[in-house]
Design an enzyme around this catalytic site. Structure first.
Site, PDB file in Angstrom:
ATOM      1  N   ASP A   9       0.807  -1.230   0.000  1.00  0.00           N
ATOM      2  CA  ASP A   9       0.000   0.000   0.000  1.00  0.00           C
ATOM      3  C   ASP A   9       0.837   1.276   0.000  1.00  0.00           C
ATOM      4  O   ASP A   9       0.416   2.312   0.522  1.00  0.00           O
ATOM      5  CB  ASP A   9      -0.960   0.021   1.215  1.00  0.00           C
ATOM      6  CG  ASP A   9      -1.897  -1.167   1.211  1.00  0.00           C
ATOM      7  OD1 ASP A   9      -2.283  -1.598   0.119  1.00  0.00           O
ATOM      8  OD2 ASP A   9      -2.250  -1.649   2.300  1.00  0.00           O
TER       9      ASP A   9
ATOM     10  N   LYS B 296       2.062   2.251  -4.995  1.00  0.00           N
ATOM     11  CA  LYS B 296       2.673   1.700  -6.215  1.00  0.00           C
ATOM     12  C   LYS B 296       1.832   1.993  -7.450  1.00  0.00           C
ATOM     13  O   LYS B 296       2.358   2.314  -8.513  1.00  0.00           O
ATOM     14  CB  LYS B 296       2.816   0.170  -6.090  1.00  0.00           C
ATOM     15  CG  LYS B 296       3.703  -0.287  -4.979  1.00  0.00           C
ATOM     16  CD  LYS B 296       3.676  -1.802  -4.835  1.00  0.00           C
ATOM     17  CE  LYS B 296       2.365  -2.363  -4.356  1.00  0.00           C
ATOM     18  NZ  LYS B 296       2.007  -2.047  -2.976  1.00  0.00           N
TER      19      LYS B 296
ATOM     20  N   GLY C 218      -4.704  -4.206  -3.612  1.00  0.00           N
ATOM     21  CA  GLY C 218      -5.698  -3.158  -3.844  1.00  0.00           C
ATOM     22  C   GLY C 218      -4.933  -1.948  -4.326  1.00  0.00           C
ATOM     23  O   GLY C 218      -4.168  -1.355  -3.567  1.00  0.00           O
ATOM     24  N   HIS C 219      -5.049  -1.620  -5.584  1.00  0.00           N
ATOM     25  CA  HIS C 219      -4.223  -0.571  -6.200  1.00  0.00           C
ATOM     26  C   HIS C 219      -5.102   0.598  -6.632  1.00  0.00           C
ATOM     27  O   HIS C 219      -6.016   0.429  -7.433  1.00  0.00           O
ATOM     28  CB  HIS C 219      -3.449  -1.148  -7.389  1.00  0.00           C
ATOM     29  CG  HIS C 219      -2.400  -2.131  -6.972  1.00  0.00           C
ATOM     30  ND1 HIS C 219      -1.636  -2.834  -7.861  1.00  0.00           N
ATOM     31  CD2 HIS C 219      -1.988  -2.512  -5.745  1.00  0.00           C
ATOM     32  CE1 HIS C 219      -0.785  -3.609  -7.193  1.00  0.00           C
ATOM     33  NE2 HIS C 219      -0.990  -3.434  -5.907  1.00  0.00           N
TER      34      HIS C 219
ATOM     35  N   GLN D 203       1.948  -5.948  -3.302  1.00  0.00           N
ATOM     36  CA  GLN D 203       2.482  -6.094  -1.940  1.00  0.00           C
ATOM     37  C   GLN D 203       3.813  -5.337  -1.804  1.00  0.00           C
ATOM     38  O   GLN D 203       3.970  -4.314  -2.446  1.00  0.00           O
ATOM     39  CB  GLN D 203       2.617  -7.580  -1.544  1.00  0.00           C
ATOM     40  CG  GLN D 203       1.284  -8.289  -1.351  1.00  0.00           C
ATOM     41  CD  GLN D 203       0.656  -8.783  -2.632  1.00  0.00           C
ATOM     42  OE1 GLN D 203       1.303  -9.398  -3.450  1.00  0.00           O
ATOM     43  NE2 GLN D 203      -0.620  -8.509  -2.837  1.00  0.00           N
TER      44      GLN D 203
HETATM   45  P1  GDP Z   1      -0.686   0.425  -3.571  1.00  0.00           P
HETATM   46  O1  GDP Z   1      -1.321  -0.828  -3.110  1.00  0.00           O
HETATM   47  O2  GDP Z   1       0.764   0.477  -3.268  1.00  0.00           O
HETATM   48  O3  GDP Z   1      -0.956   0.738  -5.014  1.00  0.00           O
HETATM   49  O4  GDP Z   1      -1.348   1.595  -2.697  1.00  0.00           O
HETATM   50  P2  GDP Z   1      -2.907   1.744  -2.309  1.00  0.00           P
HETATM   51  O5  GDP Z   1      -3.654   2.202  -3.498  1.00  0.00           O
HETATM   52  O6  GDP Z   1      -3.409   0.534  -1.617  1.00  0.00           O
HETATM   53  O7  GDP Z   1      -2.824   2.856  -1.177  1.00  0.00           O
HETATM   54  C1  GDP Z   1      -2.264   4.095  -1.406  1.00  0.00           C
HETATM   55  C2  GDP Z   1      -3.315   5.158  -1.077  1.00  0.00           C
HETATM   56  O8  GDP Z   1      -2.677   6.411  -0.951  1.00  0.00           O
HETATM   57  C3  GDP Z   1      -4.349   5.341  -2.164  1.00  0.00           C
HETATM   58  O9  GDP Z   1      -5.561   5.707  -1.568  1.00  0.00           O
HETATM   59  C4  GDP Z   1      -3.787   6.489  -2.989  1.00  0.00           C
HETATM   60  O10 GDP Z   1      -4.791   7.224  -3.689  1.00  0.00           O
HETATM   61  C5  GDP Z   1      -3.170   7.332  -1.917  1.00  0.00           C
HETATM   62  N1  GDP Z   1      -1.997   8.125  -2.314  1.00  0.00           N
HETATM   63  C6  GDP Z   1      -0.986   7.768  -3.159  1.00  0.00           C
HETATM   64  N2  GDP Z   1      -0.021   8.714  -3.170  1.00  0.00           N
HETATM   65  C7  GDP Z   1      -0.432   9.678  -2.316  1.00  0.00           C
HETATM   66  C8  GDP Z   1       0.159  10.910  -1.863  1.00  0.00           C
HETATM   67  O11 GDP Z   1       1.252  11.292  -2.250  1.00  0.00           O
HETATM   68  N3  GDP Z   1      -0.553  11.628  -0.947  1.00  0.00           N
HETATM   69  C9  GDP Z   1      -1.753  11.240  -0.475  1.00  0.00           C
HETATM   70  N4  GDP Z   1      -2.365  12.001   0.416  1.00  0.00           N
HETATM   71  N5  GDP Z   1      -2.338  10.086  -0.874  1.00  0.00           N
HETATM   72  C10 GDP Z   1      -1.685   9.313  -1.767  1.00  0.00           C
HETATM   73  P1  IMO Z   2      -0.950  -4.103  -2.285  1.00  0.00           P
HETATM   74  O1  IMO Z   2      -0.527  -4.655  -3.612  1.00  0.00           O
HETATM   75  C1  IMO Z   2      -0.926  -4.546   2.049  1.00  0.00           C
HETATM   76  C2  IMO Z   2      -0.966  -8.640   3.604  1.00  0.00           C
HETATM   77  C3  IMO Z   2      -2.181  -9.099   4.374  1.00  0.00           C
HETATM   78  C4  IMO Z   2      -1.538 -10.063   5.343  1.00  0.00           C
HETATM   79  C5  IMO Z   2      -0.459 -10.724   4.482  1.00  0.00           C
HETATM   80  C6  IMO Z   2      -0.885 -12.053   3.875  1.00  0.00           C
HETATM   81  O2  IMO Z   2      -2.233  -3.356  -2.319  1.00  0.00           O
HETATM   82  O3  IMO Z   2       0.166  -3.367  -1.641  1.00  0.00           O
HETATM   83  P2  IMO Z   2      -2.512 -12.694   1.862  1.00  0.00           P
HETATM   84  O4  IMO Z   2      -3.970 -12.444   1.649  1.00  0.00           O
HETATM   85  O5  IMO Z   2      -1.640 -12.139   0.794  1.00  0.00           O
HETATM   86  O6  IMO Z   2      -2.210 -14.145   2.115  1.00  0.00           O
HETATM   87  O7  IMO Z   2      -2.151 -11.920   3.242  1.00  0.00           O
HETATM   88  O8  IMO Z   2      -0.185  -9.817   3.445  1.00  0.00           O
HETATM   89  N1  IMO Z   2      -1.241  -8.113   2.242  1.00  0.00           N
HETATM   90  C7  IMO Z   2      -1.173  -6.814   1.913  1.00  0.00           C
HETATM   91  N2  IMO Z   2      -0.954  -5.731   2.694  1.00  0.00           N
HETATM   92  N3  IMO Z   2      -1.071  -4.413   0.711  1.00  0.00           N
HETATM   93  C8  IMO Z   2      -1.267  -5.505  -0.083  1.00  0.00           C
HETATM   94  O9  IMO Z   2      -1.278  -5.421  -1.425  1.00  0.00           O
HETATM   95  C9  IMO Z   2      -1.371  -6.767   0.535  1.00  0.00           C
HETATM   96  N4  IMO Z   2      -1.587  -8.016   0.073  1.00  0.00           N
HETATM   97  C10 IMO Z   2      -1.486  -8.821   1.127  1.00  0.00           C
HETATM   98  O10 IMO Z   2      -2.805  -8.019   5.029  1.00  0.00           O
HETATM   99  O11 IMO Z   2      -0.878  -9.360   6.354  1.00  0.00           O
HETATM  100 MG    MG Z   3      -2.848  -1.488  -1.826  1.00  0.00          MG
END
Ligand code: GDP
Ligand code: IMO
Ligand code: MG
Length: 427
Positions: free
Chosen positions: A13, A16, A40-41, A225
């Site tokens: 999270d 990426k 979750g991207h 991840q």
């Molecule tokens: P990922 O799994 O690495 O793609 O990241 P996620 O989408 O799960 O979580 C990142 C969250 O931070 C999302 O809600 C993005 O919209 C938000 N986000 C990304 N970059 C920034 C930033 O520079 N500032 C803020 N405030 N939010 C951001």
């Molecule tokens: P993105 O791509 C954050 C965590 C779960 C748990 C561990 C194992 O959005 O960054 P799993 O269901 O993969 O067997 O769970 O990994 N986990 C993540 N945490 N971002 C993710 O994906 C994750 N995918 C799995 O919360 O701790």
């Molecule tokens: Mg994510």
């Protein structure tokens, strides 16, 4: 653009998808190479939010090939939901390609993951996303998995099920006390899965990859991840079941390691983690709550509140090492806009012996005895979310970033100051 690998350098999270989406503009092929719908991207484009689980974050551009690679695990029902949602938004899916070698998550994988999590006690609990990820990868490695290509070979699949299903049903009923599956039901489901995947299956991927290399097309590898959730390099057993480190980009995509031009790690200006496992800089206090609130730190896939804490340079340095990062993208710097002070962990101290760890201790059992060694930086107390140039950042923000570079041993090439594409500073 050079071929670029984008990976998470913390516990997932990190933002990426935002970075991938921006870089995708200059790429020809974007490929997700591991993980599944545990990911979750989030991509925010002109105020509109898109959430992806399996589909590469480059899909919002026209005329790009977006691959779901061989190293991924696909739960077709979730994929279908994602496809339907994108169709409703009139997103062009003609570039979406699915590897015939990707693994298929079956309903029994979801059952086992859910049961294992729900009945786990204390340290047994991993806090998985319950998307069947671990059980699907377990079956793949034990050679009892079903691949996408099997869905299109009914005779072969039927024979395979004659071997797999009696074993799986024994496991379901005798070990977990769960209900068994009939072969008829599984074959019916597989037919449905084949119908979902058929428009996108890429049986010609070898030619596409070959031509891409010959024509020097640019490839962007999108990790899911993060390093610390890697099954080999992460905080085992509190990890996912795949290889989010940069090496996974090559085992999981079908391109070789000589393709890596840049390897960009993505880190938040702080750290979050969802699920169980060690987290040295975790803040179970008002500051942690403030980060969660301002950073909207709730899981994209499960909605769970994310654990929050200060930036951990020991973790970052570890990521730089095991993924060969050429630079770091630091996201969510804007979340600190109202902070008087910002801490950074530079090492860990063993509370039993006083020993200082400058490198990441990979045995999770000793983490309960470790405490972070912090240094404190002054905040900038101004709104940076509209800043477009590095020079325009407040001095204290620049000092903070320069110190992170020094601690990590790698340059920061991208700074993100908000969720939108436009809130990004390139250096
Ligand atoms: P990922 O799994 O690495 O793609 O990241 P996620 O989408 O799960 O979580 C990142 C969250 O931070 C999302 O809600 C993005 O919209 C938000 N986000 C990304 N970059 C920034 C930033 O520079 N500032 C803020 N405030 N939010 C951001
Ligand atoms: P993105 O791509 C954050 C965590 C779960 C748990 C561990 C194992 O959005 O960054 P799993 O269901 O993969 O067997 O769970 O990994 N986990 C993540 N945490 N971002 C993710 O994906 C994750 N995918 C799995 O919360 O701790
Ligand atoms: Mg994510």
């Amino acid at each position: 653009m050079k071929n670029t690998v984008v990976i998470g350098a913390q516990w997932g999270d990190e933002g990426k998808a935002k970075i991938t989406d921006i870089l995708a503009e200059s790429a020809d092929i974007i490929i997700r190479y591991q993980g599944g719908c545990n990911a979750g991207h989030t991509v925010v484009n002109n105020g509109k939010t898109f959430k992806f689980h399996l589909i590469p974050s480059g899909i919002l551009y026209k005329n790009k090939l977006c691959f779901i690679g061989a190293g991924t695990v696909i739960y077709p029902d979730v994929l279908n939901e994602e496809i339907e949602n994108l169709k409703k938004e009139n997103i062009d899916l003609s570039g979406l390609k699915i590897s015939p070698l990707a693994s298929v998550t079956m309903p029994y994988h979801i059952d086992i993951d859910g049961y294992s999590e729900d009945t786990a006690k204390g340290k047994e609990k991993i806090g998985t996303t319950k998307k069947g990820i671990g059980p699907t990868y377990t079956d793949k490695v034990s050679r009892h998995g079903i691949k996408v290509q099997d869905l299109f070979d009914i005779d072969g699949l039927s024979k395979k099920l004659d071997i797999i299903l009696p074993l799986k049903n024994k496991e379901l009923t005798q070990i977990y006390g769960l209900k068994p599956y009939s072969k008829e039901l599984i074959l019916t489901l597989c037919q449905k899965y084949a119908d979902i995947i058929k428009p996108y299956i890429s049986n010609d991927w070898q030619k596409i990859f070959h031509d891409a290399i010959q024509q020097k097309k640019s490839v962007l590898f999108e990790g899911a991840q993060g390093v610390m959730l890697d099954v080999d390099w992460g905080t085992y057993p509190y990890v996912t079941s795949s290889n989010p480190v940069a090496g996974g980009a090559f085992t999981g995509s079908g391109f070789g390691p000589n393709m890596a031009g840049e390897i960009i790690g993505v880190s938040k200006a702080y750290i979050t983690r969802v699920g169980e496992g060690p987290f040295a800089t975790e803040l179970n206090d008002e500051t942690g709550e403030k980060i969660r609130k301002i950073g909207h730190e709730f899981g994209t896939t499960t909605g769970r509140p994310r654990r929050t804490g200060w930036f951990d340079a020991v973790v970052a340095k570890y990521g730089v090492l095991v993924s060969g990062l050429t630079s770091m993208a630091v996201t969510k710097l804007d979340v600190f806009d109202t902070f008087n002070e910002i801490k950074v962990c530079t090492a860990y101290k063993d509370t039993r012996t006083g020993e200082i760890y400058e490198y990441y201790p990979t045995n999770v059992n000793i983490h309960e005895y470790l405490e972070p060694v912090y240094e404190t930086h002054a905040g900038w107390l101004s709104d940076i979310s509209g800043i477009k140039k590095y020079e325009d950042l407040p001095e204290n923000a620049k000092k903070y970033l320069a110190r992170l570079e020094e601690l990590m041993g790698v340059k920061i090439s991208i700074i993100s100051v908000g969720p939108d594409r436009h809130q990004t500073i390139f250096r």
